[in-house]
Design a protein around this motif. Structure first.
Motif, PDB file in Angstrom:
ATOM      1  N   LEU A 160       9.436   7.315   2.025  1.00 47.43           N
ATOM      2  CA  LEU A 160       9.001   6.174   2.850  1.00 47.43           C
ATOM      3  C   LEU A 160       8.032   6.635   3.930  1.00 47.43           C
ATOM      4  N   ALA A 161       8.379   7.756   4.585  1.00 50.10           N
ATOM      5  CA  ALA A 161       7.500   8.273   5.642  1.00 50.10           C
ATOM      6  C   ALA A 161       6.132   8.609   5.069  1.00 50.10           C
ATOM      7  N   SER A 162       6.116   9.267   3.907  1.00 50.43           N
ATOM      8  CA  SER A 162       4.820   9.645   3.328  1.00 50.43           C
ATOM      9  C   SER A 162       4.040   8.417   2.875  1.00 50.43           C
ATOM     10  N   GLY A 163       4.750   7.427   2.317  1.00 52.96           N
ATOM     11  CA  GLY A 163       4.094   6.187   1.907  1.00 52.96           C
ATOM     12  C   GLY A 163       3.438   5.485   3.080  1.00 52.96           C
ATOM     13  N   LEU A 164       4.154   5.422   4.208  1.00 56.15           N
ATOM     14  CA  LEU A 164       3.598   4.747   5.395  1.00 56.15           C
ATOM     15  C   LEU A 164       2.415   5.539   5.965  1.00 56.15           C
ATOM     16  N   LEU A 165       2.489   6.873   5.860  1.00 51.52           N
ATOM     17  CA  LEU A 165       1.377   7.696   6.349  1.00 51.52           C
ATOM     18  C   LEU A 165       0.108   7.479   5.522  1.00 51.52           C
ATOM     19  N   PHE A 166       0.300   7.304   4.193  1.00 50.06           N
ATOM     20  CA  PHE A 166      -0.857   7.146   3.307  1.00 50.06           C
ATOM     21  C   PHE A 166      -1.360   5.700   3.236  1.00 50.06           C
ATOM     22  N   ALA A 167      -0.551   4.752   3.719  1.00 51.00           N
ATOM     23  CA  ALA A 167      -0.905   3.331   3.597  1.00 51.00           C
ATOM     24  C   ALA A 167      -2.284   2.989   4.176  1.00 51.00           C
ATOM     25  N   PRO A 168      -2.670   3.553   5.346  1.00 48.05           N
ATOM     26  CA  PRO A 168      -3.994   3.189   5.886  1.00 48.05           C
ATOM     27  C   PRO A 168      -5.157   3.575   4.972  1.00 48.05           C
ATOM     28  N   LEU A 169      -4.918   4.465   4.010  1.00 54.60           N
ATOM     29  CA  LEU A 169      -6.014   4.886   3.120  1.00 54.60           C
ATOM     30  C   LEU A 169      -6.309   3.858   2.031  1.00 54.60           C
ATOM     31  N   GLY A 170      -5.445   2.869   1.895  1.00 50.59           N
ATOM     32  CA  GLY A 170      -5.664   1.852   0.864  1.00 50.59           C
ATOM     33  C   GLY A 170      -4.539   1.860  -0.147  1.00 50.59           C
ATOM     34  N   LYS A 171      -4.593   0.880  -1.060  1.00 45.98           N
ATOM     35  CA  LYS A 171      -3.519   0.752  -2.046  1.00 45.98           C
ATOM     36  C   LYS A 171      -3.665   1.838  -3.118  1.00 45.98           C
ATOM     37  N   GLY A 172      -2.606   2.596  -3.306  1.00 49.23           N
ATOM     38  CA  GLY A 172      -2.645   3.650  -4.322  1.00 49.23           C
ATOM     39  C   GLY A 172      -1.877   3.222  -5.555  1.00 49.23           C
ATOM     40  N   ALA A 173      -2.292   3.752  -6.707  1.00 44.87           N
ATOM     41  CA  ALA A 173      -1.590   3.410  -7.947  1.00 44.87           C
ATOM     42  C   ALA A 173      -0.218   4.073  -7.960  1.00 44.87           C
ATOM     43  N   ARG A 179       0.826  -1.206   0.000  1.00 43.40           N
ATOM     44  CA  ARG A 179       0.000   0.000   0.000  1.00 43.40           C
ATOM     45  C   ARG A 179       0.863   1.259   0.000  1.00 43.40           C
ATOM     46  N   ALA A 180       2.011   1.158   0.683  1.00 45.05           N
ATOM     47  CA  ALA A 180       2.868   2.346   0.803  1.00 45.05           C
ATOM     48  C   ALA A 180       3.689   2.597  -0.452  1.00 45.05           C
ATOM     49  N   ALA A 181       3.856   1.555  -1.279  1.00 43.44           N
ATOM     50  CA  ALA A 181       4.790   1.667  -2.414  1.00 43.44           C
ATOM     51  C   ALA A 181       4.385   2.771  -3.395  1.00 43.44           C
ATOM     52  N   GLY A 182       3.100   2.824  -3.761  1.00 44.47           N
ATOM     53  CA  GLY A 182       2.636   3.809  -4.746  1.00 44.47           C
ATOM     54  C   GLY A 182       2.851   5.243  -4.289  1.00 44.47           C
ATOM     55  N   PRO A 183       2.271   5.614  -3.118  1.00 47.00           N
ATOM     56  CA  PRO A 183       2.473   6.989  -2.637  1.00 47.00           C
ATOM     57  C   PRO A 183       3.947   7.329  -2.429  1.00 47.00           C
ATOM     58  N   ALA A 184       4.734   6.337  -1.950  1.00 50.67           N
ATOM     59  CA  ALA A 184       6.167   6.602  -1.730  1.00 50.67           C
ATOM     60  C   ALA A 184       6.859   6.922  -3.053  1.00 50.67           C
ATOM     61  N   ALA A 185       6.527   6.179  -4.104  1.00 46.95           N
ATOM     62  CA  ALA A 185       7.163   6.425  -5.401  1.00 46.95           C
ATOM     63  C   ALA A 185       6.791   7.810  -5.938  1.00 46.95           C
ATOM     64  N   TRP A 186       5.507   8.190  -5.811  1.00 48.74           N
ATOM     65  CA  TRP A 186       5.100   9.528  -6.272  1.00 48.74           C
ATOM     66  C   TRP A 186       5.803  10.615  -5.474  1.00 48.74           C
ATOM     67  N   THR A 187       5.907  10.405  -4.144  1.00 49.10           N
ATOM     68  CA  THR A 187       6.575  11.408  -3.309  1.00 49.10           C
ATOM     69  C   THR A 187       8.037  11.556  -3.703  1.00 49.10           C
ATOM     70  N   PHE A 188       8.688  10.418  -3.979  1.00 49.55           N
ATOM     71  CA  PHE A 188      10.097  10.477  -4.381  1.00 49.55           C
ATOM     72  C   PHE A 188      10.245  11.251  -5.691  1.00 49.55           C
ATOM     73  N   LEU A 189       9.336  10.980  -6.634  1.00 55.28           N
ATOM     74  CA  LEU A 189       9.374  11.720  -7.915  1.00 55.28           C
ATOM     75  C   LEU A 189       9.188  13.223  -7.681  1.00 55.28           C
ATOM     76  N   ALA A 190       8.226  13.566  -6.828  1.00 59.03           N
ATOM     77  CA  ALA A 190       7.981  14.984  -6.529  1.00 59.03           C
ATOM     78  C   ALA A 190       9.212  15.605  -5.878  1.00 59.03           C
ATOM     79  N   TRP A 191       9.880  14.839  -4.994  1.00 62.76           N
ATOM     80  CA  TRP A 191      11.081  15.341  -4.316  1.00 62.76           C
ATOM     81  C   TRP A 191      12.195  15.622  -5.338  1.00 62.76           C
TER      82      TRP A 191
END
Lengths: 187, 127
Positions: A52-65, A20-32
């Motif tokens: 990684l921190a942002s991915g883990l924070l967003f993980a409870p919301l469900g799997k993101g693309a 679940r954290a992988a998608g948001p983490a990848a987008w955050t890294f790209l934005a960074w």
């Protein structure tokens, strides 16, 4: 004791939280990377930690693309087609509205319309809402996801209001022909 | 030549931004004004960002930030306009007299009368 309990929970964390954290983490890294545009070890490392921190924070919301989902067969072509269609209509609708602004005597057929949608999951509804609302003629005002209805404010109400979202949904359908009405919210 | 293209693209953006600002004053109701204030401004900002790309080159700090800003504008502007339009409609802000249609979603269970504006009758909400 706590450490032991956490260790026992590790398999479920690995199975559920990390994907679940992988998608948001990848987008955050790209934005960074885009934000800093500095390819030093320190910046990339900080980027990984923030991602990684942002991915883990967003993980409870469900799997993101993740960014890799766009590269799946059919999706890249559909994404390009959607971008082209939206860009074209953004320009056309903006020119039309600008003409109306500078010539107030031109007729204005604004109004609220309700149109059906075939999308049921959160990703599909969000994509349709964003893309159709980027076109200046239409603005999503409300939705009823359960009944599959979208309410738009249209600057120029079309004769067939269904045309507002029809084309975007048809292109989207090609990206997920089997599961677009599954209601999983995680496609 | 590069300067000329830069200037023309930036002027196109400026023109749309100006028409958006004038539209806010000229449009007859809050919903059409929302369209002018949010999305015409997007069309104003995108050519200016493109002009920046032309001036500074696509691969560099400016290019990367232009891409980021364009994506954020594309996502946040329709979302913000949706929040405004939804709040206005649900609190009963009327459309103008010339509005040709006023359809609203059927009421959901547990929703009180008056919580949602129109009932699908074109004349009911026109102010």
């Amino acid at each position: 004791m706590d450490a032991r309990r956490r260790w026992d929970r590790w398999p479920s964390v690995r199975r559920e939280t990390l994907p679940r954290a992988a998608g948001p983490a990848a987008w955050t890294f790209l934005a960074w990377v885009l934000l800093t545009w500095e390819f030093t070890a320190e910046q990339l490392l900080i980027g990984v930690v923030v991602a990684l921190a942002s991915g883990l924070l967003f993980a409870p919301l469900g799997k993101g693309a993740g960014p890799w989902d766009v590269l799946r067969p059919g999706r890249l072509r559909a994404a390009v087609e959607l971008a082209g269609y939206t860009a074209w209509w953004i320009v056309v609708a903006n020119v039309r509205l600008a003409r109306r602004v500078w010539a107030p005597s031109r007729p204005l057929r604004s109004g609220m319309v309700v149109v059906p949608t075939r999308e049921r999951d959160d990703t599909g509804l969000t994509t349709v809402a964003l893309l159709t609302s980027m076109i200046v003629d239409n603005q999503l005002a409300d939705l009823d996801a359960r009944r599959g209805l979208l309410q738009y404010h249209a600057v120029a109400v079309p004769d067939r209001p269904e045309t507002i979202n029809e084309r975007v949904e048809r292109i989207l359908e090609r990206t997920h022909p089997d599961d677009h009405t599954a209601g999983t919210g995680d496609s | 030549m590069k300067e000329l293209v830069f200037a023309v693209v930036a002027l196109v953006g400026l023109g749309f931004s100006l028409s958006g600002a004038v539209g806010v004053l000229r449009m007859p109701d809050v919903y059409t004004r929302i369209q002018c204030s949010s999305k015409t401004v997007t069309m104003g900002a995108l050519p200016v960002l493109a002009a920046l790309l032309i001036g500074e080159g696509p691969f560099g700090q400016y290019g990367s930030r232009v891409l980021l800003i364009a994506v954020l504008l594309g996502v946040l502007n329709p979302a913000a306009a949706h929040a405004l339009a939804r709040a206005a409609y649900r609190t009963g802000v009327p459309m103008w007299r010339g509005a040709v249609q006023d359809e609203s979603l059927p009421q959901r269970n547990g929703e009180r009368d008056g919580e949602r504006g129109g009932s699908g009758k074109p004349d009911e909400r026109q102010g």
